[in-house]
Design a protein around this motif. Structure first.
Motif, PDB file in Angstrom:
ATOM      1  N   THR A   2      -0.387  -2.159   8.104  1.00  0.00           N
ATOM      2  CA  THR A   2      -0.020  -3.111   7.051  1.00  0.00           C
ATOM      3  C   THR A   2       1.047  -4.093   7.526  1.00  0.00           C
ATOM      4  OG1 THR A   2       1.060  -3.314   4.869  1.00  0.00           O
ATOM      5  CG2 THR A   2       1.536  -1.323   6.113  1.00  0.00           C
ATOM      6  N   ASN A  52      -4.407   0.898  -1.963  1.00  0.00           N
ATOM      7  CA  ASN A  52      -4.251  -0.525  -1.646  1.00  0.00           C
ATOM      8  C   ASN A  52      -3.920  -1.307  -2.914  1.00  0.00           C
ATOM      9  OD1 ASN A  52      -4.578  -3.184  -0.851  1.00  0.00           O
ATOM     10  ND2 ASN A  52      -6.814  -3.071  -0.818  1.00  0.00           N
ATOM     11  N   MET A  83       0.837  -1.202   0.000  1.00  0.00           N
ATOM     12  CA  MET A  83       0.000   0.000   0.000  1.00  0.00           C
ATOM     13  C   MET A  83       0.871   1.251   0.000  1.00  0.00           C
ATOM     14  SD  MET A  83      -0.847   0.786   3.926  1.00  0.00           S
ATOM     15  CE  MET A  83      -0.172   2.410   3.775  1.00  0.00           C
TER      16      MET A  83
END
Ligand SMILES: O=C(O)Cc1cc(O)ccc1O
Ligand SMILES: [Fe+2]
Length: 444
Positions: free
Chosen positions: A398, A202, A129
């Motif tokens: 993440t 994303n 991301m």
């Protein structure tokens, strides 16, 4: 302006037409479509993806998308970075925090007003991301954009947005979010003259709703609160530009018409918005502080169970009722990397220094937690039920380390003294007296 209409549900199979009879019934590809429209499929998953994650929509448009002005010419947009991006800069890993990004003084539109703070993973492997801020003051009128590299989760912090997508118009304000699917053409306007906020780009599998496990069938983000726009189109014949982001590079082509010319569509690959005020938080109702995963609004899986490519987590107004507990976040080190922003108010782990429009980054395995003032307060406060008011922070969390862009490393708004917020955490251990803190320690 007429009120906009939305269809409720997350990942539903929707259908919508802005002219009666524009949507074929009983088939996708009639020999001739109504109104002389062209049929076009937009695939968000491989054709053969299992049913539960198979996403595609059928668009009935004035012209097929192949009708643009010729080649895609290379273009530059130097502030929008894509992983892998290992910019050279001097900033040590640290725990990092920024003040709000200044609003632009010159006219700048949405796509030119995007600045990348971190990138993670690798766009070529469709994993990872990027965390961006946007700040702009000029509307996209004849400029259109699509991002082949991932979906865009927009978190407005200042000003309302009007996002005209191929599949309809979405308006969002701070406290709401919007998700634009990979590949979808859009143009964005600032309804209040200027706008600022955050974006999670994303690269991986799409955002989905987290399983609730023993919580059951309700609470957290409920599917009906996600809103997808009804069809809307422009029938406009003027010179237009289409900007494209593809594997980190930018391209541009021209058209003699608006590409937002979809008169009707059906399917389950579509943009949506969600009002974060409809999130029903579930938390500790007796003691201790649970993991922040209880506040996951959307999760983008990575293929490895329980290990998100990226989670979108919020910290909304809520009650704190835990008994004999330290109620704010604990001190911690995390294999996941945490990028945070603040939409409004104050965050309960940080008494000062983390302000709306600001950002923080606590990367893989770097320790963080409440500042000294917050620790002292929470350790000594009378533990009555407390309603946390005026607070909306969020986190892009993440599995991949988040690499700082040079832009982020060199921003004037970077706080050079962030780590000082822990410097007054003093030693309280004395090795002899177990039990409660000595009285004098409670007053410092
Ligand atoms: O670091 C943060 O402020 C985010 C966070 C909040 C929380 O309640 C528990 C863990 C966590 O990482
Ligand atoms: Fe954290």
């Amino acid at each position: 302006m007429a009120a906009l209409h939305y269809m409720p549900g997350f990942g539903n199979d929707f259908e919508t037409e802005s002219l009666p009879g524009a949507l074929p019934q009983g088939q996708n590809s009639p020999q001739r479509c109504a109104y002389g429209l062209y049929a076009e499929q937009l695939s968000g998953s491989p054709f053969t993806a299992p049913r539960g994650i198979n996403e595609r929509s059928w668009l009935y448009r004035i012209r097929p998308s192949v009708k643009h002005g010729g080649r895609f010419a290379p273009a530059r947009r130097d502030h929008w970075k894509t992983a892998p991006n290992l910019d050279d800069h001097e900033l040590p890993i640290g725990q990092l925090r920024w003040n709000p990004t200044p609003m632009p003084k010159e006219p700048v539109n949405f796509i030119d007003g995007i600045r990348t703070m971190t990138t993670a993973g690798d766009v070529h492997g469709q994993a990872g991301m990027a965390a961006h801020v946007y700040a702009f003051n000029s509307d996209m009128v004849d400029d259109y954009f699509f991002n082949a590299d991932g979906e865009l989760l927009l978190v407005p912090e200042r000003g309302r947005l009007r996002i005209f997508t191929e599949m309809g118009i979405i308006e969002v304000e701070p406290s709401e979010i919007c998700v634009i699917p990979r590949g979808m053409m859009v143009k964005v306007a600032a309804l209040d003259g200027e706008a600022r906020g955050y974006i999670c780009e994303n690269y991986g599998a799409k955002f989905s709703l987290p399983d609730r496990g023993p919580i059951g069938a309700n609470c957290l983000a409920n599917p009906r609160d996600f809103k997808t726009p009804v069809a809307a189109y422009e029938d406009k014949e003027v010179p237009c530009r289409l900007h494209v982001k593809w594997c980190g590079k930018f391209y541009e082509t021209t058209l003699d018409h608006s590409p937002l010319d979809v008169v009707a569509w059906h399917g389950n690959y579509a943009p949506y918005k969600y009002d974060l005020r409809t999130f029903s938080p579930v938390g500790a109702i007796l003691f201790d502080h649970p993991d922040p995963s209880i506040f996951t609004v959307l999760t983008a899986p990575s293929g490895e169970e329980g290990t998100a490519n990226v989670d979108f987590v919020i910290f909304p107004p809520r009650w704190l009722v835990a008994e004999h507990s330290f109620r704010p976040p604990w001190y911690h080190r995390n294999i996941m990397s945490e990028f945070m922003g603040l939409v409004y108010g104050q965050y309960d782990a940080k008494e000062e220094g983390f302000v709306p429009g600001g950002m923080s980054l606590h990367n893989m395995m770097l320790p963080h937690g409440p500042d000294a003032m917050g620790f002292n307060k929470a350790s000594t406060v009378d533990l009555k039920p407390q309603r946390l008011e005026n607070t909306l922070a969020f986190m892009f969390e993440t599995r991949f380390p988040q690499h700082l862009t040079r832009f982020a490393a060199e921003l004037d708004s970077l706080q050079d003294n962030y780590a000082d917020c822990w410097k007054d955490l003093k030693k309280r251990f004395n090795g002899t007296v177990a039990g409660d803190w000595p009285e004098e320690a409670k007053n410092t």
